[in-house]
Enzyme design. Structure first.
Site, PDB file in Angstrom:
ATOM      1  N   CYS A  42      28.032  -8.567  74.748  1.00  3.19           N
ATOM      2  CA  CYS A  42      27.887 -10.024  74.734  1.00  3.19           C
ATOM      3  C   CYS A  42      28.218 -10.609  73.369  1.00  3.19           C
ATOM      4  CB  CYS A  42      26.456 -10.382  75.115  1.00  3.19           C
ATOM      5  SG  CYS A  42      25.278  -9.780  73.893  1.00  3.19           S
ATOM      6  N   GLN A  83      39.982   0.104  79.237  1.00  2.00           N
ATOM      7  CA  GLN A  83      40.120   0.823  80.513  1.00  2.00           C
ATOM      8  C   GLN A  83      39.471  -0.038  81.588  1.00  2.00           C
ATOM      9  OE1 GLN A  83      39.176   5.043  80.386  1.00  2.00           O
ATOM     10  NE2 GLN A  83      40.486   5.355  78.622  1.00  2.00           N
ATOM     11  N   CYS A 117      34.264   4.058  78.281  1.00  2.00           N
ATOM     12  CA  CYS A 117      35.490   4.576  78.910  1.00  2.00           C
ATOM     13  C   CYS A 117      36.465   5.226  77.946  1.00  2.00           C
ATOM     14  CB  CYS A 117      36.250   3.445  79.588  1.00  2.00           C
ATOM     15  SG  CYS A 117      35.347   2.547  80.830  1.00  2.00           S
ATOM     16  N   GLU A 159      38.662  13.670  85.572  1.00  2.00           N
ATOM     17  CA  GLU A 159      37.382  14.305  85.281  1.00  2.00           C
ATOM     18  C   GLU A 159      37.426  15.445  84.269  1.00  2.00           C
ATOM     19  OE1 GLU A 159      35.015  14.493  89.338  1.00  2.00           O
ATOM     20  OE2 GLU A 159      37.114  15.003  89.594  1.00  2.00           O
TER      21      GLU A 159
HETATM   22  S1  FES Z   1      36.733  -0.027  78.548  1.00  2.00           S
HETATM   23 FE1  FES Z   1      35.108   0.377  79.918  1.00  2.00          FE
HETATM   24  S2  FES Z   1      33.418   0.237  78.644  1.00  2.00           S
HETATM   25 FE2  FES Z   1      35.033   0.084  77.256  1.00  2.00          FE
HETATM   26  S1  FES Z   2      23.908  -6.481  73.467  1.00  2.00           S
HETATM   27 FE1  FES Z   2      23.782  -8.235  74.664  1.00  2.00          FE
HETATM   28  S2  FES Z   2      24.151  -7.510  76.604  1.00  2.00           S
HETATM   29 FE2  FES Z   2      24.013  -5.672  75.455  1.00  2.00          FE
END
Ligand code: FES
Ligand code: FES
Ligand SMILES: Cc1cc2nc3c(=O)[nH]c(=O)nc-3n(C[C@H](O)[C@H](O)[C@H](O)COP(=O)(O)OP(=O)(O)OC[C@H]3O[C@@H](n4cnc5c(N)ncnc54)[C@H](O)[C@@H]3O)c2cc1C
Length: 1335
Positions: free
Chosen positions: A55, A116, A154, A1266
């Protein structure tokens, strides 16, 4: 009077636009406001607690005194909107978009393959963007610091770092090892064109230059507001909480008198977490952020530094850095110690938000700064209406003693940190599960003051964090040591005394009791050495520390990773337009980076929609006596509460219920759900549902419990070859042992998400879900509602990571939501909180293996008898398949002539475990590599020799009698040996180990034979639907799901290749169950294989139909041909159907051609271990993988690197912790640590084997999703190698077995020495441990 009438208007800017909020609610955070109110969904929810960085946004503020604008990154989930008065917020949407202009940061992260699934990408972009706003050409160190607070599950970070590095002036040279050259060298590039090996995955020359003049300007209105600040107290009145922001210190003190219980919220990183996760309620919050006195910085050259309590930790870091540059080193001892802690404390965003005052006052038990401030004799400057007061920041204050504390009316204004004196030395230590962005397990501040010119102690202070409920000082011990000389006797006595004084009971919260106690004295030993060294520098009369000890004083640096990626170039003659084999960017890369890529919860609000919150079982095994929902139903906004009684048809099945029915079988099982008008209302009500249980015996949590109670899922599986009984009689040696391996949380960045929309007509239901298997969601929903599948339409555009965790669970959660939608008749949005997701959905199976191995003295293994048990949790889910796969794949690369394997899945009262990348392989083969390592130790041989000796060499049959050719296995092994310069590095490591006592290096090379796909043909079936429109554009859909693995990108490449049209003419929107029915889950590494075949077949059908038209008009355009086909009534739509690879397994005979093909690989890793703390650094990894013809090398290398990093997490870091009552403690990024940017190998080289083909798969490619996971175990075995060296030096020559993961605790406690010997061991039956091992 409504709350808005009493409220002031909140004014701030978002992306250059003014936001005027008349109803600012203090309980609303910026993330929610951006996503739900402003519909800016680029900023993502990943954890809600500041721990993941998804975020991240930038906040800018104008400082009228310095006339400067400060830009800093923050986690929007912890920012109350009320704190934003006068701030400018920039989100990922504000810096660029496909509709306007893409920002260079967005472009580079996408084109550099740094995305990804793309869920972490906006946060990554904003972190780098903010860095660039402050430093146009940042150093690589700044880049690493900046990204420390952003998690990605990812990519393995390498491409993200590279994108950021492209802005740095420092060399972005790959440092191609051995060759002494750089891939950027002209010569190197030229040779690449001629050779068949490519080293570039993108073209840096294409990158847009960074043009700072194009950035959003700081809003002039906000500058004016800052120049003429509002002098009145601002009040924001929410539904339950009032936010008061005074303008002056006098007003603040008045408010403190008026509201003595109200917290002062600065960074909100402490109060915010308490409110969100612990349900703490504050009716009034006071925000002192506008008080200038709290921002002071005063330097007294004779005494020290006074820093305002309101300064952020990032600002404190800057100030201390300046002080250290300005003052002589002897005066800045405390500042250096604080700075050391600040480098790794939390992530950049938290350091930007958290204030010094908030940090000190919150007195966290694991605070990194308080122990140092405490030993540094700091003073707190307090103010209240009564006047000014000073109190020492000492252990009494930190323990919260009433006589040494702030009164409820007092405010911390500033902190005085004295300069150190000439014969005074201060140090700081910390050890965490992860190097950065992880609370310390134990930390410490230590200070000694000697009599001038001597080594006689005048004053000594030792303070620890993480050893009690507050910062703890060893005052008594320190007092007793005054007057003593700084020598070995003192060291011994100090350790004993400290251990006597600071005790941790066996049952202490947080566990790791012996480790924590060992750290206490190991830190003191480090301090002892540091001081000895400094004394020697001051005065050569004092001896220096032994050379062999010196390296342990250097902490592992936060280094910037680098490496190379090599793959086979495509044929020179391949048409430019043909994308197959080229490193094409992820189809959604740019949209990920601009935040335009829509995930499930990014979909706009639907009219009348409700939010669902879960009520989960708090008991591991109990009868449900009653469910009282009355209190919850009476709360505002609550519409309904849904239980098993509301399921119209099938409530799951006997084994796995949707809603618990009569009984619960694990903590975390869904008992009921609350549907409410807002997410907050639903959550608040969920807490008020009152369930009465009656406990039921037995409660089975561990594998050992399950074996005792014969509690299993499915039947025992067994495979056997040769005659083990006889073989054991002829071998030279036999070893027996156990291997324990912990589970793993998927930690996909996007939590489980589903949106169910009931339709008005014919019971239709539209479902948007983040799932690997949309058809299974459709099936479960249909069965729960008792309606046919043809009324249920499931859409799956993309998932923010899945890794197996979104194979079965979304079906259960989808059905839970559909039942709620059915009952309420309204759309249901069901997005799991991170904590609920981790609690409910299970993960990788923990494993216990028992082995008996017979071998010859030359290392040849003749016989192995192995039993596997996995902890399946409370429902069958995929456990039976996981144990089957573990057995089928267990032999890895080795031919063991006489082998018996038996395996069982245990049924326990833990949340049900499920599929996870590798599906039993990473556990099964780990055990094999463990006993191979032990055999080597027993034979006094190096592990690689024993590996080589037992490896398959010629065409042969596996344990399940499937024929295969190990040629490429040997090639991978040999190339890996060569590329890693294994033997010369091994020698260098031996030399290093001879020269260093407390730090040891280790190296390991691990081979891999991984089988893709399934033992059932129909699991490989796939279908696609391809339309050509008359304008020439092409739309494809297929039955696979895009989880970040680049499946859709590859499918577009296939269509483009087959139809011979540019990729830009092909579009792929989403998969859904209406266009492609009866799909199979995307898993088993074969998504691109089978769906690619389906797309290929559909395209070939269309091309066949178009052929006559094309040959009639060979110079026509694609559009003309399409049009002509339409005119000739030729269908421009075709399905493609691939029946699947022929595979089968007969468990009675123990044989079958189980898998379509094998992927081979090898990885060599080198690590350095700090034997005193258990920390380790991944120095280098070389991976060679047999990818055959890669359809997209960028995607395939991305999969290898990402899986490898996830494997490194599995084997060295990620640790699930359960209480003795079966409660999962590790329910968020604060407690569960996945690798972050500093945990990847400093050098990571990946090369794909050249000149190999896999004729069975599309374009001769191989599925690589995998396999890389298991190669992460090379880091584990390198750690084991380093630990062996340490133990050998300490005279411990007996073979030992480490369980997985090799955490700092495990490493430290196995490197036995005089410090571990000092730790008293409590009798385990004398206390109830805080956590229990479940493997
Ligand atoms: S690209 Fe999926 S968490 Fe970073
Ligand atoms: S740091 Fe804000 S959603 Fe994870
Ligand atoms: C994701 C994450 C990672 C973290 N990692 C680490 C880590 O690695 N190491 C570590 O040490 N810490 C870590 N922390 C904790 C962090 O350091 C503290 O939460 C932070 O320093 C508290 O500061 P704040 O300004 O946010 O406090 P707030 O939450 O705003 O306030 C905290 C308390 O201090 C009081 N207070 C604030 N200012 C004053 C004042 N001037 N006078 C009187 N009382 C005041 C408030 O009343 C409140 O009780 C982490 C936190 C998070 C969220």
């Amino acid at each position: 009077m409504s709350h808005s009438e009493k409220s002031d208007t909140l004014v701030f800017f978002v992306n250059g636009r003014k936001v005027i909020e008349k109803n600012a609610d203090p309980e609303v955070n910026l993330l929610f406001y951006l996503r739900k109110k402003l519909r800016l969904t680029g900023t993502k929810y990943g954890c809600g607690g500041g721990g993941c960085g998804a975020c991240t946004v930038m906040i800018s503020r104008y400082d009228s005194s310095s006339k400067k604008i400060r830009h800093y990154s923050v986690t929007a989930c912890l920012i109350p909107i009320c704190s934003l008065f006068g701030a400018a917020v920039t989100t990922v949407e504000g810096i660029g978009s496909t509709k306007t202009r893409i920002h260079p940061v967005q472009e580079r992260i996408a084109k550099g393959h740094g995305t990804q699934c793309g869920f972490c990408t906006p946060g990554m972009v904003m972190s780098i963007y903010t860095l660039l706003r402050n430093h146009l050409q940042p150093s690589t160190e700044q880049l690493i610091e900046t990204l420390g607070g952003n998690l990605c599950r990812c990519t393995g970070y390498r491409p993200i770092i590279e994108s950021g590095k492209s802005f740095s002036t420092e060399s972005s040279c790959c440092q191609m090892k051995g060759s002494g050259k750089c891939c950027l060298d002209q010569e190197e590039n030229e040779s690449e064109d001629e050779s068949d090996v490519c080293t570039k995955l993108y073209k840096e020359e294409e990158f847009l230059p960074l043009d700072p003049t194009q950035e959003l300007i700081f809003p002039p209105e906000l500058m004016r507001m800052a120049e003429e600040p509002v002098q009145k107290t601002l009040v924001f009145q929410g539904e339950r909480v009032t936010w008061i922001s005074p303008a002056t210190l006098t007003d603040l003190l008045e408010l403190k008198l008026q509201y003595p219980k109200a917290p002062l919220v600065m960074g909100n990183t402490f109060v915010g977490l308490d409110m969100k996760f612990k349900g703490v309620y504050h009716p009034v919050i006071i925000s002192p952020s506008r008080i200038l006195e709290l921002q002071v910085v005063m330097i007294d050259a004779n005494k020290g530094l006074t820093i305002g309590a309101g300064c952020s930790l990032a600002q404190v870091k800057e100030i201390l850095t300046e002080m250290i540059l300005e003052f002589p080193v002897e005066k800045t001892q405390t500042y250096q110690a604080l700075l050391k802690q600040l480098r790794t404390l939390a992530g950049q965003q938290i350091r930007n938000m958290a204030s010094l005052g908030g940090h000190i006052i919150s007195r966290m038990a694991r605070s990194d700064l308080n122990p140092v401030l405490c030993v540094g004799n700091c003073i707190l400057n307090l103010a209240s209406k009564e006047g000014i007061q000073q109190i020492p920041l000492n252990d009494h204050f930190l323990a919260g003693s009433p006589d040494a504390n702030l009164t409820s009316e007092q405010v911390l204004v500033s902190v005085f940190i004295p300069l150190s004196r000439k014969w005074e030395f201060v140090s700081a230590f910390r050890q965490a599960q992860r190097q950065q962005n992880s609370l310390a397990i134990v930390n410490s501040g230590m200070r000694v003051h000697f009599k001038d010119g001597t080594n006689i102690i005048m004053d000594l202070n030792i303070s620890y964090g993480g050893v009690g409920s507050a910062t703890v000082s060893a005052n008594k011990s320190c007092q007793q040591l005054i007057g003593r000389a700084w020598n070995e006797e003192l060291l011994d006595e100090a350790c004993r005394q400290v251990l006597d004084e600071v005790t941790i009971p066996g049952s202490a919260s947080g566990g790791m009791v012996e480790y924590r106690r060992t750290l206490m004295i190991s830190f003191f030993f480090k301090f002892y050495l540091e001081v000895l060294q400094k004394l020697n520098i001051r005065d050569h009369r004092y001896p220096d520390i032994p050379k062999k000890f010196q390296s342990v004083l250097e902490d592992f640096p936060l280094t910037i990773p680098h490496g190379t990626q090599t793959y086979e170039c495509i044929d020179f003659h391949q048409p430019l337009q043909d994308p197959v084999g080229r490193p094409i960017m992820h189809q959604s890369g740019i949209k990920h980076a601009t935040g335009e890529a829509m995930f499930c919860d990014d979909m706009p609000a639907i009219d009348e929609e409700l939010f669902l919150a879960v009520v989960t079982s708090t008991r591991p095994h109990a009868k449900i006596i009653s469910i009282d929902v009355s209190e919850a139903l009476a709360l505002p906004g609550v519409i309904d509460i849904i239980t098993s009684q509301d399921v119209p048809a099938e409530n799951g099945d006997e084994e796995e219920r949707l809603y618990a029915q009569d009984e619960v079988i694990c903590v975390g099982q869904i008992v009921c759900t609350v549907a409410a008008d807002t997410c907050l209302h639903a959550k608040q009500a969920a807490k008020k549902v009152n369930i009465v249980y009656e406990d039921v015996e037995p409660v089975i949590l561990t594998i050992k419990d399950a074996i005792k109670h014969k509690s299993f899922i499915g039947s025992e599986k067994k495979l056997e070859q040769g005659d083990i009984k006889e073989a054991f009689q002829t071998v030279d040696q036999i070893i027996e042992g156990e291997v324990h391996m912990g589970g793993q949380e998927h930690f996909y960045m996007e939590t489980q998400s589903v949106l169910v929309i009931p339709k008005a007509e014919d019971k239709e239901m539209e479902i948007y879900v983040s799932s690997q298997d949309a058809a299974l969601v459709q099936e479960k929903v249909a069965s729960a509602l008792g309606i046919s599948k043809n009324r249920i339409m499931c859409h799956m555009r993309r998932a923010g990571g899945a890794f197996g965790g979104k194979l079965t669970k979304p079906a259960l959660l989808g059905a839970v939501a559909a039942v709620a939608a059915n009952k309420t008749g309204r759309p249901i949005r069901f997005i799991l909180e991170r904590g609920d997701d981790m609690l409910i959905t299970g993960g990788r199976h923990p494993l216990l293996a028992k082995y008996r191995i017979g071998f010859m003295n030359n290392g040849k293994i003749k016989a192995a008898d192995i039993e596997y048990y996995i902890n399946g949790g409370c429902t069958p889910d995929e456990s039976e398949m996981v144990i089957e796969y573990a057995l089928l794949k267990l032999e890895n690369a080795y031919k063991i002539p006489n082998l018996r394997i038996q395996g069982r899945a245990c049924k326990t009262n833990l949340p049900s475990n499920t599929a996870f990348r590798g599906f039993g392989f990473p556990q099964g083969c780990f055990v094999t590599e463990c006993w191979i390592t032990t055999v080597a130790a027993k034979c006094n041989l190096s592990p690689e020799k024993v590996r080589e000796l037992n490896m398959y060499r010629t065409v042969d049959r596996t344990i399940h009698k499937q024929e295969f050719d190990p040629k490429n296995l040997i090639r991978c092994w040999d190339e890996c040996m060569e590329k890693s310069s294994y033997y010369s590095r091994k020698e260098a490591i031996e030399l290093f180990n001879q020269q260093n006592y407390w730090k040891k290096r280790g190296i390991a090379i691990i081979p891999m034979k991984f089988s893709v796909g399934y033992p059932k043909t129909y699991f490989h079936q796939a279908a696609a639907l391809v339309h050509i429109y008359t304008d020439g554009s092409v739309l494809i859909t297929h039955g696979g799901t895009e989880l970040g693995q680049g499946l859709n990108t590859k499918m577009i490449q296939v269509a483009s290749h087959e139809l011979k049209i540019p990729m830009s003419d092909v579009y792929l929107s989403e998969m859904n169950t209406t266009t492609v029915p009866n799909t199979v889950g995307t898993a088993g590494s074969i998504g691109a294989d089978v769906n690619g075949k389906a797309v290929q077949i559909a395209c070939q059908t269309l091309m066949k139909r178009l052929e006559p038209i094309i040959s009639k008009n060979p110079n026509g355009t694609w559009k003309e041909w399409a049009n002509e086909a339409f005119i000739q009534s030729i269908s421009l739509s075709a399905t493609g159907y691939f029946r699947g690879y022929q595979t089968s397994m007969d468990w009675v005979k123990g044989e079958g051609d189980v898998y379509p093909y094998f992927v081979y690989g090898a990885a060599c890793s080198e690590v350095e271990v700090d034997c005193l703390t258990g920390a380790h650094k991944n120095i280098r990894t070389d991976i060679v993988m047999d990818a055959c013809f890669s359809i997209n090398p960028a995607i395939d290398i991305g999969q290898i690197e990402g899986a490898f990093t996830q494997g490194v997490g599995l084997y060295t870091m990620e640790e699930l912790k359960y209480s003795p009552g079966g409660v999962l403690y590790t329910r968020g990024p604060d407690e569960y640590k996945i690798p972050s940017v500093t945990d990847i190998s400093e050098e990571l080289n990946v090369s794909l084997l050249t000149s190999t083909k896999n004729p069975i798969a599309i374009y001769s490619s191989k599925g690589l999703g995998e396999s890389g996971m298991f190669l992460g175990s090379s880091v584990f075995f390198a750690i084991a190698d380093a630990v062996t060296a340490a133990r050998k030096e300490r005279g411990l020559t007996q073979a030992f077995m480490m369980s997985s993961p090799a955490t700092p605790e495990l490493i430290r406690m196995i490197c036995l020495d005089k410090f571990t010997d000092l730790i008293p061991r409590e009798d385990p039956i004398s206390y109830k441990p805080w956590s229990i091992p479940v493997a």
